[in-house]
Design a protein around this motif. Structure first.
Motif, PDB file in Angstrom:
ATOM      1  N   GLY A   1       0.889  -1.338   0.126  1.00  0.00           N
ATOM      2  CA  GLY A   1      -0.111   0.086  -0.091  1.00  0.00           C
ATOM      3  C   GLY A   1       0.903   1.375   0.135  1.00  0.00           C
ATOM      4  N   GLU A   2       0.461   2.280  -0.477  1.00  0.00           N
ATOM      5  CA  GLU A   2       1.020   3.646  -0.746  1.00  0.00           C
ATOM      6  C   GLU A   2       0.170   4.465  -0.905  1.00  0.00           C
ATOM      7  OE1 GLU A   2       3.991   3.084  -3.801  1.00  0.00           O
ATOM      8  OE2 GLU A   2       2.636   3.302  -5.551  1.00  0.00           O
ATOM      9  N   LEU A   3       0.356   5.848  -0.451  1.00  0.00           N
ATOM     10  CA  LEU A   3      -0.278   7.035  -0.416  1.00  0.00           C
ATOM     11  C   LEU A   3       0.463   8.075  -0.627  1.00  0.00           C
ATOM     12  CD1 LEU A   3      -3.380   8.048   0.140  1.00  0.00           C
ATOM     13  CD2 LEU A   3      -2.481   8.184   2.413  1.00  0.00           C
ATOM     14  N   VAL A   4      -0.119   9.110  -1.460  1.00  0.00           N
ATOM     15  CA  VAL A   4       0.218  10.531  -1.457  1.00  0.00           C
ATOM     16  C   VAL A   4      -0.766  11.447  -1.329  1.00  0.00           C
ATOM     17  CG1 VAL A   4       1.462  12.068  -3.156  1.00  0.00           C
ATOM     18  CG2 VAL A   4       2.165   9.721  -3.203  1.00  0.00           C
ATOM     19  N   THR A   5      -0.488  12.320  -0.351  1.00  0.00           N
ATOM     20  CA  THR A   5      -1.500  13.444   0.087  1.00  0.00           C
ATOM     21  C   THR A   5      -0.753  14.614  -0.041  1.00  0.00           C
ATOM     22  OG1 THR A   5      -2.445  11.821   1.571  1.00  0.00           O
ATOM     23  CG2 THR A   5      -2.943  14.198   1.711  1.00  0.00           C
ATOM     24  N   ARG A   6      -1.520  15.627  -0.494  1.00  0.00           N
ATOM     25  CA  ARG A   6      -0.788  17.030  -0.892  1.00  0.00           C
ATOM     26  C   ARG A   6      -1.939  17.975  -0.700  1.00  0.00           C
ATOM     27  NH1 ARG A   6      -0.847  14.674  -6.124  1.00  0.00           N
ATOM     28  NH2 ARG A   6       1.185  13.893  -5.677  1.00  0.00           N
TER      29      ARG A   6
END
Length: 279
Positions: free
Chosen positions: A83-88
């Motif tokens: 699992g991977e996540l990018v939040t900006r």
């Protein structure tokens, strides 16, 4: 969902979200009004085993701000389906208040794509993209309760901006990320000393306590009474090296399945130029 994958799903976003919130808040705390972007990498451990890597990049000026978080599962945790996540987020300041313009959270877990996009036309949150649909996983947040809220990263920038003026970790905000509504508070808890250790930061650090409370948007299979319990976390702030910007050197927060999660500073610097801790 079996317990182990469900637990990793909670880490994936990451949960407790307070862990990432503490990292962002502490990192923003000591940035001057005008500064070059700062990046930091943290290794998250549970029971002495690394389960996640977090990368934070923050760019704060007098007029605007942007914050980005990248997280990915590592080690044994990735065996359950990486699992991977990018939040900006990017936004501006109106007086002392953060005014987000666009918030994006996207990634995957066990082969399933996830994406949320929020914008703030007229200063109020509007969902532009929600994959998968929120109704399949969570109870909806009433529209009236969404009003006059900001996203979690903007809320932290606003809270810490206030902390800069007082030199203390004290403040409170309400946040909405398109799926969940919660409140966050922070308080000063003194200073702690960390003795020298291999590949770890040592010295005396400011101790900040964080508390998060879910108000709406519970998972459909959650017990509401359990979900409403406060989530507590702690961040320790200090210079990564003499004369360097203050950053969070350690974050601790509880998790449902793995006990206490501990995030420790692994490297810090400017984007693309990180210096390992202990070298």
């Amino acid at each position: 969902m079996p317990p182990a994958p469900r637990a990793l799903l909670s880490l994936r976003f990451p949960s407790p979200r307070l862990l990432a919130a503490g990292l962002a808040a502490a990192a923003l705390l000591a940035l001057p009004a005008r500064a070059q972007p700062v990046s930091a990498t943290y290794l998250v451990q549970a029971g002495g085993v690394t389960v996640m890597e977090l990368n934070a990049t923050l760019d704060i000026t007098d007029a605007a701000y942007s914050v980005e978080f990248r997280s990915r599962l590592r080690g044994v945790a990735s065996a359950f389906g990486g699992g991977e996540l990018v939040t900006r987020v990017e936004g501006t300041w109106q007086g002392d208040a953060a005014r987000p313009r666009r918030y994006v959270s996207e990634g995957s877990f066990r082969g399933e794509s996830r994406r949320t996009v929020l914008e703030w036309p007229g200063g109020q949150p509007a969902i532009r993209v929600m994959v998968p649909p929120n109704e399949a996983e969570r109870l909806p947040v009433p529209e009236a309760e969404q009003r006059n809220t900001i996203d979690n990263l903007s809320a932290i920038a606003q809270l810490v901006r206030q902390v800069r003026r007082t030199g203390r970790c004290d403040g409170a905000v309400r946040v909405y990320d398109g799926r969940r509504l919660s409140s966050m508070t922070a308080s000063t808890q003194g200073r702690d000393a960390f003795p020298p250790a291999r590949d770890e930061w040592s010295g005396t650090a400011l101790k900040c306590g964080f508390e998060g409370r879910f108000l709406a948007g519970y998972r459909r299979d959650d017990d509401p009474e359990v979900a409403r319990r406060p989530q507590l976390g702690t961040a320790w702030l200090a210079e990564s090296a003499p004369g360097q910007p203050v950053v969070p050197v350690r974050i601790e927060a509880p998790s449902r399945w793995f006990g206490t999660l501990s995030a420790r500073l692994a490297s810090v610097g400017t984007p693309g130029r990180l210096r390992p801790i202990g070298n």
